[in-house]
Each structure stands twice: as structure tokens, then as C-alpha cells.
Design a protein around this motif. Structure first.
Motif, PDB file in Angstrom:
ATOM      1  N   LEU A  77      10.398  -2.911  69.282  1.00  0.00           N
ATOM      2  CA  LEU A  77      11.355  -2.689  68.193  1.00  0.00           C
ATOM      3  C   LEU A  77      11.822  -1.235  68.174  1.00  0.00           C
ATOM      4  CD1 LEU A  77      12.646  -4.249  65.832  1.00  0.00           C
ATOM      5  CD2 LEU A  77      10.722  -3.528  64.406  1.00  0.00           C
ATOM      6  N   ALA A  78      10.901  -0.296  68.419  1.00  0.00           N
ATOM      7  CA  ALA A  78      11.258   1.123  68.444  1.00  0.00           C
ATOM      8  C   ALA A  78      12.244   1.415  69.576  1.00  0.00           C
ATOM      9  CB  ALA A  78       9.999   1.977  68.589  1.00  0.00           C
ATOM     10  N   ARG A  79      12.002   0.811  70.735  1.00  0.00           N
ATOM     11  CA  ARG A  79      12.933   1.010  71.854  1.00  0.00           C
ATOM     12  C   ARG A  79      14.308   0.440  71.510  1.00  0.00           C
ATOM     13  NH1 ARG A  79       8.501  -0.977  74.812  1.00  0.00           N
ATOM     14  NH2 ARG A  79       9.601  -2.919  75.290  1.00  0.00           N
ATOM     15  N   LEU A  80      14.303  -0.722  70.879  1.00  0.00           N
ATOM     16  CA  LEU A  80      15.573  -1.359  70.493  1.00  0.00           C
ATOM     17  C   LEU A  80      16.346  -0.480  69.514  1.00  0.00           C
ATOM     18  CD1 LEU A  80      17.400  -3.917  70.503  1.00  0.00           C
ATOM     19  CD2 LEU A  80      16.025  -4.781  68.600  1.00  0.00           C
TER      20      LEU A  80
ATOM     21  N   VAL B 184      10.059 -16.081  76.217  1.00  0.00           N
ATOM     22  CA  VAL B 184      11.247 -15.979  77.066  1.00  0.00           C
ATOM     23  C   VAL B 184      10.791 -15.282  78.337  1.00  0.00           C
ATOM     24  CG1 VAL B 184      13.580 -15.077  77.328  1.00  0.00           C
ATOM     25  CG2 VAL B 184      12.740 -15.711  75.050  1.00  0.00           C
ATOM     26  N   ASP B 185      10.727 -16.023  79.417  1.00  0.00           N
ATOM     27  CA  ASP B 185      10.245 -15.459  80.682  1.00  0.00           C
ATOM     28  C   ASP B 185       8.922 -14.717  80.483  1.00  0.00           C
ATOM     29  OD1 ASP B 185      12.672 -16.404  81.624  1.00  0.00           O
ATOM     30  OD2 ASP B 185      13.665 -14.457  81.430  1.00  0.00           O
ATOM     31  N   GLY B 186       8.047 -15.280  79.670  1.00  0.00           N
ATOM     32  CA  GLY B 186       6.737 -14.678  79.440  1.00  0.00           C
ATOM     33  C   GLY B 186       6.697 -13.680  78.298  1.00  0.00           C
ATOM     34  N   GLU B 187       7.839 -13.234  77.813  1.00  0.00           N
ATOM     35  CA  GLU B 187       7.876 -12.265  76.705  1.00  0.00           C
ATOM     36  C   GLU B 187       7.652 -12.997  75.379  1.00  0.00           C
ATOM     37  OE1 GLU B 187       8.026  -9.066  77.012  1.00  0.00           O
ATOM     38  OE2 GLU B 187       8.435  -8.383  74.960  1.00  0.00           O
ATOM     39  N   PRO B 188       6.674 -12.550  74.577  1.00  0.00           N
ATOM     40  CA  PRO B 188       6.345 -13.276  73.349  1.00  0.00           C
ATOM     41  C   PRO B 188       7.154 -12.817  72.131  1.00  0.00           C
ATOM     42  CG  PRO B 188       4.740 -11.534  73.706  1.00  0.00           C
ATOM     43  CD  PRO B 188       5.761 -11.426  74.832  1.00  0.00           C
ATOM     44  N   PHE B 189       7.578 -13.768  71.349  1.00  0.00           N
ATOM     45  CA  PHE B 189       8.258 -13.485  70.083  1.00  0.00           C
ATOM     46  C   PHE B 189       7.644 -14.386  69.016  1.00  0.00           C
ATOM     47  CE2 PHE B 189      11.259 -12.443  73.412  1.00  0.00           C
ATOM     48  CZ  PHE B 189      11.784 -11.215  73.003  1.00  0.00           C
ATOM     49  N   VAL B 198      15.419 -12.389  70.205  1.00  0.00           N
ATOM     50  CA  VAL B 198      15.393 -13.292  71.356  1.00  0.00           C
ATOM     51  C   VAL B 198      16.802 -13.380  71.956  1.00  0.00           C
ATOM     52  CG1 VAL B 198      15.159 -15.720  72.037  1.00  0.00           C
ATOM     53  CG2 VAL B 198      13.433 -14.665  70.555  1.00  0.00           C
ATOM     54  N   ASP B 199      17.771 -13.496  71.085  1.00  0.00           N
ATOM     55  CA  ASP B 199      19.173 -13.578  71.514  1.00  0.00           C
ATOM     56  C   ASP B 199      19.536 -12.338  72.340  1.00  0.00           C
ATOM     57  OD1 ASP B 199      21.635 -14.813  71.640  1.00  0.00           O
ATOM     58  OD2 ASP B 199      22.353 -14.013  69.729  1.00  0.00           O
ATOM     59  N   ARG B 200      19.154 -11.197  71.847  1.00  0.00           N
ATOM     60  CA  ARG B 200      19.474  -9.943  72.539  1.00  0.00           C
ATOM     61  C   ARG B 200      18.711  -9.816  73.853  1.00  0.00           C
ATOM     62  NH1 ARG B 200      20.846  -4.413  69.423  1.00  0.00           N
ATOM     63  NH2 ARG B 200      20.955  -3.047  71.232  1.00  0.00           N
ATOM     64  N   TRP B 201      17.455 -10.259  73.811  1.00  0.00           N
ATOM     65  CA  TRP B 201      16.618 -10.206  75.021  1.00  0.00           C
ATOM     66  C   TRP B 201      17.249 -11.046  76.136  1.00  0.00           C
ATOM     67  CZ3 TRP B 201      12.304  -7.126  75.454  1.00  0.00           C
ATOM     68  CH2 TRP B 201      11.484  -7.323  76.569  1.00  0.00           C
ATOM     69  N   LEU B 202      17.774 -12.202  75.746  1.00  0.00           N
ATOM     70  CA  LEU B 202      18.417 -13.081  76.729  1.00  0.00           C
ATOM     71  C   LEU B 202      19.746 -12.496  77.212  1.00  0.00           C
ATOM     72  CD1 LEU B 202      17.611 -16.514  75.076  1.00  0.00           C
ATOM     73  CD2 LEU B 202      16.963 -15.850  77.391  1.00  0.00           C
ATOM     74  N   ALA B 203      20.414 -11.772  76.344  1.00  0.00           N
ATOM     75  CA  ALA B 203      21.719 -11.214  76.714  1.00  0.00           C
ATOM     76  C   ALA B 203      21.568  -9.985  77.603  1.00  0.00           C
ATOM     77  CB  ALA B 203      22.498 -10.845  75.450  1.00  0.00           C
ATOM     78  N   GLU B 204      20.589  -9.136  77.281  1.00  0.00           N
ATOM     79  CA  GLU B 204      20.483  -7.834  77.957  1.00  0.00           C
ATOM     80  C   GLU B 204      19.333  -7.750  78.947  1.00  0.00           C
ATOM     81  OE1 GLU B 204      20.254  -4.777  75.008  1.00  0.00           O
ATOM     82  OE2 GLU B 204      22.055  -5.442  73.967  1.00  0.00           O
ATOM     83  N   GLY B 205      18.424  -8.676  78.867  1.00  0.00           N
ATOM     84  CA  GLY B 205      17.222  -8.566  79.669  1.00  0.00           C
ATOM     85  C   GLY B 205      16.244  -7.636  78.969  1.00  0.00           C
ATOM     86  N   ALA B 206      15.096  -7.425  79.574  1.00  0.00           N
ATOM     87  CA  ALA B 206      14.053  -6.592  78.957  1.00  0.00           C
ATOM     88  C   ALA B 206      14.584  -5.190  78.682  1.00  0.00           C
ATOM     89  CB  ALA B 206      12.854  -6.530  79.895  1.00  0.00           C
ATOM     90  N   TRP B 207      14.172  -4.613  77.541  1.00  0.00           N
ATOM     91  CA  TRP B 207      14.534  -3.224  77.265  1.00  0.00           C
ATOM     92  C   TRP B 207      13.279  -2.400  77.082  1.00  0.00           C
ATOM     93  CZ3 TRP B 207      16.003  -6.975  73.458  1.00  0.00           C
ATOM     94  CH2 TRP B 207      15.188  -7.012  72.322  1.00  0.00           C
TER      95      TRP B 207
END
Lengths: 207, 207
Positions: A77-80, B184-189, B198-207
Motif C-alpha cells: 500500500l505504501a508503494r502504491l 492473483v498470480d500468487g499475490e494475496p489480497f 486487485v484491479d490495479r494489480w492486474l492492469a499494471e502488474g506488480a508494483w
């Protein structure tokens, strides 16, 4: 109770830097939200200990599985949000000196107390300010132009200790079990994820 | 594991009507979100019992203070979203028959299983479907055109019982302690309040 209509309770976690005050936003997200609706924020720092006795739960950081997820989620969340975030290795602290410093200062100057609270929170989560150390809190206060001796005296004032404890107990009687917690005209909202709902509640009234 | 990239685990709570199938949206919010990103949802109903043993916690509805807040918050959220919501008086149920019915059907037809799961969830939260009663689940399945005898047989199939239990245990080993939970691809929410993330993670990939 205070006449203010929007009350925000944040947990104990507070903090600071060594020689300078970190620049932080003058208005927090909740304050900007309140202002949009012509409201003000009344801060009420408290410890969750009394609530944990009733719920039988522990804080996220003391609960297996939840701790690992929460620490990961906070960093993500901090990175976001592009917010500097360095969770102290010994997190969580109770931070009673920080809470007492707030209530001591609030008797004299609520605005200065709110400013101090925000610097403590940021100092804790950004720079590892030791919120359990009265001297660290007094030093931060001095950087904000407050008299450190006055602050230290307040943190050991029996009246202030009683007041801080009373707020923790009162929170439980009002059903509070987590943080951040927000009351809007008595309506409870738990968690920063409910800010959008708080916004709507203030705009439309109860639904 | 399945090749699907977006996995959604929902808790056991499931349900139905007496003589007709309630009309529900063909696509849930998470399914519409997944579709926007060219993904599919793999449903994984599970019980939280195994996680509770590790965390030492209980469900919201069995925890003092949290229960009162959660029930109030759910009603408030349902009014906001204009979603019919009638929490069963004996909530929460474990709903093992519902979970087993899902996995039994999934072996034959994943799409039919997902459809059944959504009707069970809506039936539970809208009409008090008894998710602990195999006959109630079989009856709902029959309204969806499935053979109730086949469904009842599946709910007592030792292989299915083992499979359902294994998914609950596997969830814990992957760090799952609550519901809804999304990988999402192993990333937990954790939590529906993380859908935007989740929407953003899917749009941008991991941040």
C-alpha cells in the motif's frame, strides 16, 4: 464529550527524527475529507489493550498469518501511495507516553496536539520514533516549538494518565475494537477502507 | 493446481429458495473485473476452521464487539448497494455440504459449479438457505437443472470430503486466514475492500 461532530480515533502508534521535523502534509486525508463537509476532526488516540481483553483477539502484528499478510499489505500500500514507510522492527509499541503527551497538550491547545499527533504517527512509521520513550516524544515536541520540560511533566501527570486510560475504556464501551476508527455523529466506521463510505455518509446523511 | 491465473476463495457460507431459483447477476463483480483483464475466476470455497486454529482467532460473528459492528456494517453496506440482505439468525454456518457439492460438481463441470456456488451464496444471504443441509443443497441444484441424486451422492463421497478438507488446509499453508481471499498470480489480497487494488494489480502488474 467535545462538541466536535467528526471524531477520529487512531491507535497508539506514533514517532520522529533526530534533528529536524519531517515535512508532512498539513492536512491529513481525513482532515481534508472533514473540511469538504464543513466538519472538523477530533483526534482520540487510545490503546487497544482494553478491547483485546473483550474480543479475545490480539493485534494484527501479534497474530500468526495475519501478521505476515498485514506487513506485506502495508508495504504494498505504501508503494502504491508513494509514501515512505519503514515499519519499526519491534512494531507494535503501546506508545503510552505519546498518547499522554497528546492529551496533556490538548488541554492547552487542541490544534497543537493534533499537529503533534500527526508528527508522531509519521515519525513512527517513517523513522522509527520510539513512542514508548517520553524523552523521544519531548524532543519531537521541542522541534515543533513546544517546551520539552512541560511535555515531560505532562506525561507523568497522574490526571493525564487517568484521562488516557479512560479514553481507552470508553472506546470499548462504545464498541471500538480496532484502529483507525471513525465516529460520525455516533455512527461507527472501522478501517481506512471505509473512508469513501464516511464521505458519502457526510454528504447524504444516514441511509 | 489449476492453470487459471485468478483465484478467488470464498468462505463456506452458502444458501436458496423453496420453489424457484432467485434471479442473480450472471457475472459477479469479481468475474466482471477478471474479464476486463482477460482473466478467469477459479472459485475455491473453503472453511476457515483450519486458519482459526493457527491464528487463535474466531470468525467476526463469534467475536464480541466485532460481531455487533460487522452485522451493522453489512446491513449498512447492503442498503448502500441496494442488495437484498437477510443474515440468517444462526449465522455463521460451516456449510460443508455446500462446499462438497461445489467440488463434486466441479470435477464434472466447473462452469456449473461456479453457477451453483453463486446461487448458494445468494440463497444463504438472501433467503436463509440451510447450507448445512445436503437436501437443501440438492434441491437448489435441481432447480438449476442438476440431478439431485447425483449431488447427494457427491456430498457423501469420501474422496470429495477429503478434497474439500485438503483445500481448507492448503489455504492455511498459503497464508489464508480470512474471506473473501483473492490470489492473483500468487499475490494475496484479503477482503472485498481490496478489489480496487486487485484491479490495479492486474492492469499494471506488480508494483
Amino acid at each position: 464529550m467535545c462538541a466536535s461532530k467528526l471524531k477520529v480515533a487512531r491507535r497508539s502508534s506514533f514517532g520522529l527524527t533526530s534533528h529536524r521535523v519531517m515535512p508532512i502534509s498539513r492536512r491529513s486525508k481525513i482532515e481534508a475529507l472533514a473540511e469538504r463537509h464543513g466538519r472538523t476532526v477530533m483526534w482520540r488516540p487510545f490503546t487497544l489493550g482494553a478491547a483485546f481483553k473483550v474480543t479475545g483477539a490480539q493485534g494484527l502484528s501479534r497474530t500468526p498469518l495475519k501478521r505476515e499478510y498485514a506487513w506485506h499489505d502495508w508495504q504494498r500500500l505504501a508503494r502504491l501511495k508513494r509514501v515512505p514507510f519503514n515499519l519499526p522492527a519491534d512494531h507494535p509499541k503501546v506508545g503510552l507516553p505519546a498518547i499522554r503527551a497528546f492529551y496533556h497538550l490538548e488541554r492547552k491547545d487542541p490544534h497543537a496536539a493534533a499537529r503533534l499527533a500527526k508528527h508522531i504517527i509519521v515519525g513512527y512509521f517513517r523513522e522509527g520514533l520510539d513512542t514508548d520513550d517520553p524523552n523521544a516524544i519531548a524532543h519531537l515536541a521541542s522541534l515543533l516549538g513546544l517546551d520539552p520540560g512541560m511535555m515531560l511533566a505532562g506525561m507523568i501527570d497522574p490526571e493525564i494518565k487517568t484521562l488516557a486510560r479512560r479514553y481507552g475504556e470508553e472506546a470499548v464501551t462504545r464498541g471500538v475494537f480496532g484502529s483507525p476508527w471513525i465516529f460520525v455523529d455516533g455512527e461507527p466506521f472501522w478501517g481506512s477502507d471505509r473512508l469513501a463510505m464516511v464521505d458519502r455518509w457526510l454528504a447524504e446523511g444516514a441511509w
